[in-house]
Design a protein around this motif. Structure first.
Motif, short mmCIF file in Angstrom:
data_model
loop_
_atom_site.label_atom_id
_atom_site.label_comp_id
_atom_site.label_asym_id
_atom_site.label_seq_id
_atom_site.Cartn_x
_atom_site.Cartn_y
_atom_site.Cartn_z
N GLN A 105 0.78 -1.24 -0.29
CA GLN A 105 0.06 0.02 0.08
C GLN A 105 1.05 1.19 -0.21
O GLN A 105 1.87 1.32 0.51
CB GLN A 105 -0.94 -0.03 1.26
CG GLN A 105 -1.79 -1.16 1.37
CD GLN A 105 -2.57 -1.09 2.71
OE1 GLN A 105 -3.39 0.20 3.16
NE2 GLN A 105 -2.48 -2.06 3.64
N PHE A 106 0.47 2.39 -0.64
CA PHE A 106 1.13 3.64 -0.82
C PHE A 106 0.21 4.70 -0.07
O PHE A 106 -0.53 4.86 -0.53
CB PHE A 106 1.49 4.03 -2.17
CG PHE A 106 2.56 5.03 -2.48
CD1 PHE A 106 3.74 5.10 -1.73
CD2 PHE A 106 2.12 6.29 -3.00
CE1 PHE A 106 4.57 6.07 -2.08
CE2 PHE A 106 3.07 7.41 -3.19
CZ PHE A 106 4.32 7.39 -2.83
N ILE A 107 0.67 4.78 1.15
CA ILE A 107 -0.17 5.91 2.06
C ILE A 107 0.74 7.17 2.27
O ILE A 107 1.78 7.27 2.66
CB ILE A 107 -0.27 5.18 3.30
CG1 ILE A 107 -1.21 3.81 3.13
CG2 ILE A 107 -1.11 6.15 4.18
CD1 ILE A 107 -1.33 3.29 4.53
N LYS A 108 -0.14 8.24 2.01
CA LYS A 108 0.32 9.73 2.17
C LYS A 108 0.09 10.17 3.72
O LYS A 108 -1.19 10.09 3.92
CB LYS A 108 -0.45 10.51 1.06
CG LYS A 108 0.20 12.13 1.21
CD LYS A 108 1.39 12.33 0.59
CE LYS A 108 1.96 13.69 0.86
NZ LYS A 108 3.29 14.12 0.67
N ILE A 109 1.29 10.42 4.19
CA ILE A 109 1.04 11.15 5.69
C ILE A 109 1.57 12.46 5.66
O ILE A 109 2.94 12.29 5.39
CB ILE A 109 1.35 9.96 6.77
CG1 ILE A 109 0.49 8.60 6.66
CG2 ILE A 109 1.05 10.64 8.02
CD1 ILE A 109 1.08 7.73 7.61
N TYR A 110 0.99 13.53 6.24
CA TYR A 110 1.58 14.70 6.27
C TYR A 110 2.28 14.89 7.60
O TYR A 110 1.55 14.68 8.60
CB TYR A 110 0.64 15.78 6.02
CG TYR A 110 0.06 15.94 4.71
CD1 TYR A 110 0.73 16.37 3.70
CD2 TYR A 110 -1.25 15.11 4.44
CE1 TYR A 110 0.26 16.48 2.34
CE2 TYR A 110 -1.59 15.08 2.98
CZ TYR A 110 -0.86 15.56 2.04
OH TYR A 110 -1.30 15.72 0.89
N PRO A 111 3.64 15.18 7.54
CA PRO A 111 4.19 15.22 8.98
C PRO A 111 3.88 16.22 9.68
O PRO A 111 3.88 16.19 11.07
CB PRO A 111 5.64 15.51 8.62
CG PRO A 111 5.72 15.82 7.02
CD PRO A 111 4.45 15.53 6.50
N VAL A 163 4.31 1.37 1.99
CA VAL A 163 5.43 2.63 1.83
C VAL A 163 4.61 3.81 2.20
O VAL A 163 3.59 4.14 1.49
CB VAL A 163 5.92 2.64 0.47
CG1 VAL A 163 6.95 3.81 0.34
CG2 VAL A 163 6.64 1.18 0.09
N ILE A 164 4.97 4.86 3.35
CA ILE A 164 4.56 5.64 3.68
C ILE A 164 5.10 6.90 2.80
O ILE A 164 6.48 7.00 3.00
CB ILE A 164 4.70 6.09 5.14
CG1 ILE A 164 4.17 5.15 5.82
CG2 ILE A 164 4.21 7.45 5.44
CD1 ILE A 164 4.22 4.98 7.39
N ASP A 165 4.42 7.77 2.26
CA ASP A 165 4.98 8.87 1.63
C ASP A 165 4.68 10.19 2.55
O ASP A 165 3.55 10.88 2.89
CB ASP A 165 3.88 9.34 0.42
CG ASP A 165 4.23 10.72 -0.42
OD1 ASP A 165 5.51 11.49 0.07
OD2 ASP A 165 4.02 10.97 -1.46
N GLY A 166 5.92 10.55 3.28
CA GLY A 166 6.05 11.59 4.27
C GLY A 166 6.71 12.73 3.80
O GLY A 166 7.27 13.55 4.55
#
Length: 206
Positions: A3-9, A172-175
């Motif tokens: 899974q590719f997950i966008k999380i804003y820091p 994979v987290i997109d941070g």
């Protein structure tokens, strides 16, 4: 397929963090941002997951030098022998930050680390990594993703990381863009700080 997950820091989304933690609890592998390079991590208590990471890195689990990602200094006492005031002051000054500290392990280490005399501890200055550890309730074991060919955008751009690691991990987290300099490694196991690897963290504070 990962899974590719966008999380804003700036404000890590609690639902997204929970999704990541659920995968960690089931023995999944996660690539996530830190204050240095992106890390490959799993639940510190899950033997199968630890073995998977060791296989990916091409090392035997017993010989692997993985770091423990902790949310704050209070986590340390669970795994580290009593440290003296001078050592504690160094840790307090440097953490959270881009350092890995090698410290003497105690008898509470998870079973796969029992034979280790020392452990590498990280408290990254990264809200996503910290939120993951807090929600999981124990440290994540971690190793940085480095490229043999040193094409640095592969370790800094989450989309390229996803392309490369898609079949090896669960999330994979997109941070945002990562750094391409690893942490500074400092050995404090004998009391006196010894710089093992100079990385992103300044050594002027020692």
């Amino acid at each position: 397929m990962a899974q590719f997950i966008k999380i804003y820091p700036e404000n890590p989304n609690a639902d997204a963090i929970k999704k990541v933690v659920d995968v960690l609890k089931k023995g999944g592998l996660v690539i996530y941002p830190t204050d240095t390079v992106y890390g490959l991590g799993c639940d510190i208590t899950n033997t199968k997951a630890l073995e998977k990471i060791a296989r990916i890195k091409g090392v035997k689990l017993a010989k692997a030098n993985f770091s423990f990602i902790c949310a704050d200094l209070s986590n340390l006492s669970e795994y580290v022998k009593q440290i003296d005031t001078a050592t504690f002051k160094i840790l307090k000054r440097a953490l959270p930050g881009p350092y890995t500290f090698i410290l003497p392990g105690n008898n509470n280490l998870p079973k796969d680390f029992k034979k280790k005399k020392t452990v590498g501890i990280r408290v990254p200055d990264n809200s996503i990594a910290n939120a993951m550890v807090q929600a999981l309730g124990n440290p994540i074991v971690s190793t940085s993703i480095r490229d043999e060919d040193e094409l640095l955008e592969y370790t800094t751009d989450p989309e390229l990381i996803y392309e490369k690691w898609d079949n090896l991990v669960d999330i994979v987290i997109d941070g945002g863009y990562g750094d391409n300099t690893a942490s500074t490694v400092v050995d404090l196991s004998d009391g006196e700080p010894e710089i093992i690897r100079e990385g992103k963290g300044s050594i002027d504070i020692f």
